[in-house]
Design a protein around this motif. Structure first.
Motif, PDB file in Angstrom:
ATOM      1  N   THR A 210      -4.464  -8.598  -0.776  1.00 11.12           N
ATOM      2  CA  THR A 210      -4.322  -7.158  -0.552  1.00 11.12           C
ATOM      3  C   THR A 210      -4.896  -6.391  -1.736  1.00 11.12           C
ATOM      4  O   THR A 210      -4.823  -6.844  -2.864  1.00 11.12           O
TER       5      THR A 210
ATOM      6  N   GLY B 133      -5.135  -2.798  -4.121  1.00  8.36           N
ATOM      7  CA  GLY B 133      -4.257  -1.712  -4.553  1.00  8.36           C
ATOM      8  C   GLY B 133      -3.548  -2.049  -5.848  1.00  8.36           C
ATOM      9  O   GLY B 133      -3.545  -3.200  -6.302  1.00  8.36           O
TER      10      GLY B 133
ATOM     11  N   GLY C 186       0.793  -1.225   0.000  1.00  2.93           N
ATOM     12  CA  GLY C 186       0.000   0.000   0.000  1.00  2.93           C
ATOM     13  C   GLY C 186       0.825   1.275   0.000  1.00  2.93           C
ATOM     14  O   GLY C 186       0.267   2.371   0.028  1.00  2.93           O
TER      15      GLY C 186
END
Length: 412
Positions: free
Chosen positions: A396, A398, A363
């Motif tokens: 995750t 992103g 991130g």
């Protein structure tokens, strides 16, 4: 315009109505192949003359001073270039066809040669000899690099089309001989059909309108690095690497894929180095290596002669020693983009639970660097990534995770 059926139809109408189409675009993008395909669709032949290989206009027109029969004087005779003569003779012998005389690289030559081509097109005559009425003419050139600029009067003689390659058209032109690995990359990533070496950001999106940093090439880029000659990914080089792959024994590909080497300051494989020689250090090469690796893995297992490894960044131990998420994120903020990219790669490679570190790193920046992407694919092809850490990254959200998820999907 793209090289597609629309351009084919438009150019056909030009030829039917006596216009002279001019295809302007970068070298190697398929202009000659398009003209050959156009001629086949018209059930005739095309004759291509590379104007950049002509030293002066006499090479085109064949104008020579020869002695008169009495030997007292001289007169001018014309002995046209062999390709021009072949086109003329074919047109005469096939009066119901519209054969095409194609002057390629018309403005990448001397101004005298360009002028002679324009005169031939305008006058439709060589000396005293008129060109056959059914002989059609086309030209191609580009507006980059060392070119002869055409003035407005010259440009007005043509229908000018700024042309760009299209993956679907290239697939059709190359047909069943197209190597399946190459075809797979073209189908999944059509925007990579023309690229320069060493893009600043690795492209993970197939949208033409948003190339995520992928850079388009021009011929002058070959010389941008001084004495360094950098290969390009173009329809011409894609065709070449396709034929090369068709001729290579798969066991050789497996050996080269499994053999580590160093190019400059980066670790890679011999296969990657070979394909860069054909296509340049581009995204197309990276995806092609991934397709080959996935295919070989599915068909031949995963033997390796020299195992790759991910380099461990100097900052990595400090990241692992962070006591809290806050401490970790504060430390990540002090890293360079290169350190973040390298740390994420090593986090995926290390046989340890790095899920917390991966989530924080993913991130913190926009994309893995090109060299790290290439090594990521090579490590995945040899099953050298930690599966738990890969799962942590794919969970995750992103840009980094999205890009890696697409790259690694070939090995799932």
């Amino acid at each position: 315009m793209k090289f597609n059926d629309t351009l084919l139809e438009v150019v056909k109408i030009d030829l039917e109505t006596g216009q002279v189409p001019a295809l302007m675009g970068e070298p190697g993008i398929g202009k000659s192949s398009f003209v050959e395909s156009l001629a086949r669709s018209m059930d005739t032949k095309s004759f291509t003359l590379a104007c950049n290989q002509l030293a002066d206009k006499a090479d085109l027109t064949g104008a020579r001073l020869v002695p008169t029969p009495d030997g007292q004087s001289f007169h001018q005779e014309f002995y046209p270039h062999a390709i021009v003569q072949q086109a003329i003779e074919y047109a005469r012998n096939n009066p119901r066809e519209w054969p095409i005389l194609f002057f390629d690289e018309v403005n990448r030559t001397t101004s005298d040669v360009t002028s002679a081509v324009l005169t031939m097109i305008t006058m439709r005559q060589l000396g005293k000899e008129k060109l056959p009425d059914n002989l059609r003419m086309m030209v191609a050139g580009n507006d980059k690099g060392n070119v002869t600029t055409l003035d407005e009067a010259s440009l007005s003689r043509f229908s000018i089309y700024r042309v760009e390659p299209e993956a679907a058209t290239l697939i059709d032109i190359l047909g069943p001989e197209l190597n399946p690995y190459v075809k797979a990359v073209l189908v999944e990533h059509p925007h990579l059909v023309f690229q320069k070496s060493k893009p600043t950001v690795f492209a993970v999106d197939g949208d033409d309108d948003d190339d995520n940093g992928s850079q388009t090439a021009v011929f002058a880029d070959l010389m941008d690095a001084g004495e360094e000659m950098r290969q390009l990914t173009t329809p011409r080089t894609i065709d070449g690497v396709s034929r090369w792959l068709n001729a290579v024994d798969p066991t050789k590909l497996q050996t080269w894929l499994s053999t580590a080497t160093t190019v400059g300051d980066r670790q890679t494989t011999v296969l990657n180095e070979i394909l860069e020689g054909h296509l340049g250090d581009t995204d197309f090469t990276t995806f092609l290596v991934a397709k080959i690796a996935a295919g070989l893995s599915a068909g031949q297992g995963n033997s390796t002669s020299t195992q790759l490894s991910a380099p461990k960044p100097a900052c990595f131990d400090s990241l692992k020693q962070a006591q809290s998420i806050t401490d970790l994120e504060n430390l990540i903020q002090t890293l360079t983009e290169h350190e973040k990219s390298g740390s994420l790669l090593y986090s995926l490679y290390e046989k340890a639970d790095n899920s917390r570190l991966i989530e924080s790193l993913a991130g913190s920046f926009g994309a893995l660097e090109g060299d790290h992407n290439r090594l990521l694919i090579q490590l995945a092809s040899q099953s050298l990534l930690d599966s738990g850490n890969v799962d942590a990254l794919t969970r995750t959200s992103g840009p980094v995770a999205d890009g890696a998820r697409m790259l690694l999907s070939a090995f799932n």
